[in-house]
Design a protein around this motif. Structure first.
Motif, PDB file in Angstrom:
ATOM      1  N   LEU A   3      29.671  61.702  22.704  1.00 52.54           N
ATOM      2  CA  LEU A   3      30.050  60.623  23.605  1.00 52.54           C
ATOM      3  C   LEU A   3      31.538  60.719  23.932  1.00 52.54           C
ATOM      4  O   LEU A   3      32.295  61.361  23.210  1.00 52.54           O
ATOM      5  CB  LEU A   3      29.722  59.266  22.985  1.00 52.54           C
ATOM      6  CG  LEU A   3      28.244  59.052  22.579  1.00 52.54           C
ATOM      7  CD1 LEU A   3      28.057  57.669  21.980  1.00 52.54           C
ATOM      8  CD2 LEU A   3      27.315  59.248  23.765  1.00 52.54           C
ATOM      9  N   SER A   4      31.940  60.055  24.998  1.00 57.54           N
ATOM     10  CA  SER A   4      33.337  60.149  25.429  1.00 57.54           C
ATOM     11  C   SER A   4      34.158  58.980  24.886  1.00 57.54           C
ATOM     12  O   SER A   4      33.621  57.895  24.621  1.00 57.54           O
ATOM     13  CB  SER A   4      33.408  60.146  26.959  1.00 57.54           C
ATOM     14  OG  SER A   4      33.188  58.846  27.463  1.00 57.54           O
ATOM     15  N   PHE A   7      33.793  55.956  27.112  1.00 58.24           N
ATOM     16  CA  PHE A   7      32.496  55.314  26.963  1.00 58.24           C
ATOM     17  C   PHE A   7      32.440  54.467  25.697  1.00 58.24           C
ATOM     18  O   PHE A   7      31.893  53.351  25.711  1.00 58.24           O
ATOM     19  CB  PHE A   7      31.397  56.378  26.948  1.00 58.24           C
ATOM     20  CG  PHE A   7      30.007  55.817  26.874  1.00 58.24           C
ATOM     21  CD1 PHE A   7      29.473  55.127  27.953  1.00 58.24           C
ATOM     22  CD2 PHE A   7      29.238  55.974  25.733  1.00 58.24           C
ATOM     23  CE1 PHE A   7      28.187  54.601  27.897  1.00 58.24           C
ATOM     24  CE2 PHE A   7      27.955  55.458  25.661  1.00 58.24           C
ATOM     25  CZ  PHE A   7      27.428  54.768  26.747  1.00 58.24           C
ATOM     26  N   GLY A  28      32.186  63.854  27.390  1.00 56.24           N
ATOM     27  CA  GLY A  28      31.594  63.653  26.075  1.00 56.24           C
ATOM     28  C   GLY A  28      32.021  64.721  25.085  1.00 56.24           C
ATOM     29  O   GLY A  28      31.550  65.858  25.156  1.00 56.24           O
ATOM     30  N   PHE A 103      25.474  55.883  18.650  1.00 59.16           N
ATOM     31  CA  PHE A 103      25.250  57.330  18.630  1.00 59.16           C
ATOM     32  C   PHE A 103      23.778  57.641  18.423  1.00 59.16           C
ATOM     33  O   PHE A 103      23.237  58.583  19.044  1.00 59.16           O
ATOM     34  CB  PHE A 103      26.093  57.982  17.522  1.00 59.16           C
ATOM     35  CG  PHE A 103      27.477  58.361  17.963  1.00 59.16           C
ATOM     36  CD1 PHE A 103      27.735  59.603  18.514  1.00 59.16           C
ATOM     37  CD2 PHE A 103      28.528  57.465  17.825  1.00 59.16           C
ATOM     38  CE1 PHE A 103      29.014  59.961  18.916  1.00 59.16           C
ATOM     39  CE2 PHE A 103      29.814  57.807  18.224  1.00 59.16           C
ATOM     40  CZ  PHE A 103      30.059  59.055  18.780  1.00 59.16           C
ATOM     41  N   TYR A 106      21.795  57.297  21.794  1.00 65.05           N
ATOM     42  CA  TYR A 106      21.973  58.371  22.768  1.00 65.05           C
ATOM     43  C   TYR A 106      21.511  59.713  22.226  1.00 65.05           C
ATOM     44  O   TYR A 106      21.075  60.580  22.996  1.00 65.05           O
ATOM     45  CB  TYR A 106      23.429  58.406  23.245  1.00 65.05           C
ATOM     46  CG  TYR A 106      23.709  57.222  24.142  1.00 65.05           C
ATOM     47  CD1 TYR A 106      23.372  57.264  25.490  1.00 65.05           C
ATOM     48  CD2 TYR A 106      24.243  56.044  23.633  1.00 65.05           C
ATOM     49  CE1 TYR A 106      23.580  56.171  26.308  1.00 65.05           C
ATOM     50  CE2 TYR A 106      24.455  54.934  24.445  1.00 65.05           C
ATOM     51  CZ  TYR A 106      24.115  55.010  25.786  1.00 65.05           C
ATOM     52  OH  TYR A 106      24.305  53.911  26.600  1.00 65.05           O
ATOM     53  N   GLU A 231      30.187  56.186  32.273  1.00 72.92           N
ATOM     54  CA  GLU A 231      28.796  56.631  32.149  1.00 72.92           C
ATOM     55  C   GLU A 231      28.524  57.905  32.954  1.00 72.92           C
ATOM     56  O   GLU A 231      27.412  58.426  32.918  1.00 72.92           O
ATOM     57  CB  GLU A 231      27.858  55.514  32.621  1.00 72.92           C
ATOM     58  CG  GLU A 231      27.921  54.267  31.745  1.00 72.92           C
ATOM     59  CD  GLU A 231      26.996  53.173  32.231  1.00 72.92           C
ATOM     60  OE1 GLU A 231      25.834  53.134  31.749  1.00 72.92           O
ATOM     61  OE2 GLU A 231      27.424  52.371  33.066  1.00 72.92           O
ATOM     62  N   LEU A 234      27.037  60.911  31.092  1.00 74.01           N
ATOM     63  CA  LEU A 234      25.624  60.750  30.752  1.00 74.01           C
ATOM     64  C   LEU A 234      24.745  61.095  31.951  1.00 74.01           C
ATOM     65  O   LEU A 234      23.697  61.722  31.816  1.00 74.01           O
ATOM     66  CB  LEU A 234      25.351  59.314  30.310  1.00 74.01           C
ATOM     67  CG  LEU A 234      26.069  58.831  29.047  1.00 74.01           C
ATOM     68  CD1 LEU A 234      25.846  57.339  28.846  1.00 74.01           C
ATOM     69  CD2 LEU A 234      25.583  59.606  27.819  1.00 74.01           C
TER      70      LEU A 234
END
Length: 520
Positions: A3-4, A7, A28, A103, A106, A231, A234
């Protein structure tokens, strides 16, 4: 799934009070969070949770830009101490649990998408899996605005609001195609935001390419006005899965042996054909939805005199014209031209075809040029109409573009069930009757006046009469018509009525028979 930083800050702010650096990275790169141990080194690409007591230890660490330090505190500081990027007003345990759940969510989504691709699931299935994750409507569209797949919590959302043929959606398509902003993002790589002032509904988008060109677009629609740029990464991952689906679900089904002829014949012959599947098959063969097409229909009646066969004509067309697919069909020859691949204009194509058609003693009808795949069958019908009606109306010509016969065709269709004198303006018939009984010239005067866009000076000049004479005639005409000739609709109706009368006269001259009683 990684993930970033941006985010994480966006998601944390939905549950806690958060202070974060501006312009956090959007890509990410971060893996599962860990609790920072005082005195330990910083590992790359990890989220470290620390407390205020550990700040001093953090300041002695070498700067590690690929890891993220997240401070859990009872009160947010006025500014973030180095190297902390995000501060959260909460306990370490609460933030740690929140991030672990995030986490996990996702990670599960990533695994579901990858498994779906291994199982050969559809693009629609990918969107359905992703809808709970994004909580906004998702759609995949072709560059001709055909909807490939769509998912929304509101079943009626897409037919009412997005890319259809309904009257309510036409202004949306028009504003898109005329927007310079739309043109500027057509071939962008990576995610981008398309603003709401063009369509009334903002979106995050990713273009999906085939054969090096943007062929589809994935959209995440901002229905709640809360979409975050964070987002975007993603959406890029979902676009990769959809691209994989196109490569393996479409291109495998469309083998090299499956010719353009086969796909185009399906579009012409099967009225129940899935046009999305047809479009995908054409894309896979290099005829993209963003290209421009036209259709030619050739009549075969005189071919024997020239020792021509349908197959030889088709082969000739495909050999001399790049971007042509020609095949026998319905007693004639159909040729579709991809003007984008051939780099021809319609004028160029007509010039190339005119000598062949005349030398071969053939007759040809041309459709209009149109973008995309959704009108291929209609273009075929246009070309046939142009040939059949044009040959009847203008027998001395061999080339019949639809644009040249379209108005006459409309008039012809209008008089299929009722003759022209029953369709034309009723008061115009009274005007004709007045001319016949009194010897006046009101019909010719009115027609000249309308042909000159109601310009008095120009009309008087063409009729060789004085302006005051024309004004007198117009007053009499208005009396008979019971109209002041100010309504654009009535003026259009009168002009059409003259054409209907012309058609009646032509028919009378051809048949040599007397007309039935037209007036009361």
């Amino acid at each position: 799934m990684k993930l970033s930083p941006a985010f994480l800050a966006y998601k944390l702010s939905s549950a806690f009070s958060v202070l974060a650096l501006e312009n956090l990275p959007l890509s990410g790169t971060l893996e599962l969070p860990v609790l920072y141990q005082t005195g330990s080194a910083a590992t790359a690409h990890r989220v470290f949770l620390c407390t205020e007591e550990q700040i001093g230890s953090l300041s002695s660490l070498p700067e590690e830009s690929s890891s993220l330090f997240l401070l859990c505190t009872e009160e947010l500081p006025e500014e973030l101490p180095a190297p902390v990027s995000i501060a959260v007003k909460s306990s370490v345990s609460a933030v740690f649990s929140f991030l672990q759940e995030l986490f996990w969510t996702y990670d599960s989504w990533q695994k579901e998408l990858m498994q779906a691709r291994l199982d050969g699931k559809s693009i629609q299935h990918l969107l359905n899996l992703s809808l709970p994750v994004f909580a906004h409507p998702l759609m995949v569209v072709g560059m001709d605005f055909s909807i490939i797949a769509a998912a929304s919590e509101e079943p009626s959302f897409f037919p009412e609001k997005v890319f259809g043929s309904l009257d309510a959606t036409r202004p949306l398509l028009l504003s898109l195609t005329e927007s310079s902003e739309y043109a500027s993002v057509r071939d962008l790589d990576g995610w981008f935001r398309f603003p709401d002032h063009v369509t009334g509904l903002g979106s995050l988008c990713v273009n999906i390419t085939q054969h090096g060109q943007s062929s589809y677009r994935l959209l995440l629609l901002d229905t709640k006005k809360d979409l975050s740029d964070s987002e975007g990464f993603l959406l890029e991952f979902l676009a990769e899965m959809i691209h994989h689906a196109f490569l393996h679900n479409v291109m495998q089904k469309t083998s090299p042996a499956q010719s353009l002829h086969t796909v185009l014949l399906r579009a012409l012959d099967d009225r129940m054909a899935d046009y999305i599947a047809v479009s995908q098959a054409l894309d896979a063969l290099g005829w993209h939805s963003r290209h421009t097409y036209c259709c030619l229909y050739l009549q075969l009646s005189d071919m024997d005199q020239k020792n021509l066969t349908a197959n030889s004509v088709c082969a000739y067309l495909e050999n001399i014209l790049t971007g042509c697919s020609a095949f026998p069909h319905g007693g004639g020859i159909v040729a579709f031209f991809n003007l984008t691949l051939s780099d021809f204009s319609m004028t160029d194509l007509m010039e190339r075809m005119v000598h062949f058609v005349e030398d071969s003693s053939l007759n040809a009808g041309f459709s209009r040029c149109m973008n995309g795949h959704m009108n291929l069958r209609r273009q075929y019908i246009q070309a046939k109409i142009a040939l059949q009606f044009g040959t009847r109306k203008y027998p001395d010509k061999r080339m019949h573009p639809f644009n040249d016969i379209s108005f006459d065709y409309i008039l012809d269709q209008a008089t299929k069930k009722l003759p022209g004198y029953m369709l034309c303006h009723e008061r115009l018939l009274f005007l004709q009757e007045h001319d016949d009984s009194s010897g006046s010239d009101y019909m010719r005067t009115l027609r000249c006046y309308l042909d000159n866009h109601c310009n008095v000076v120009q009309t008087a000049r063409e009729l060789f009469i004085h302006r005051s004479t024309l004004l007198y005639r117009l007053e009499k005409i208005k009396e008979i018509l019971e109209s002041d000739l100010s309504s654009p609709d009535e003026i259009l109706y009168l002009m059409l009525s003259f054409r209907f009368i012309d058609l009646e006269n032509e028919e009378e001259n051809r048949s040599g028979s007397s007309q039935p009683e037209k007036h009361r």
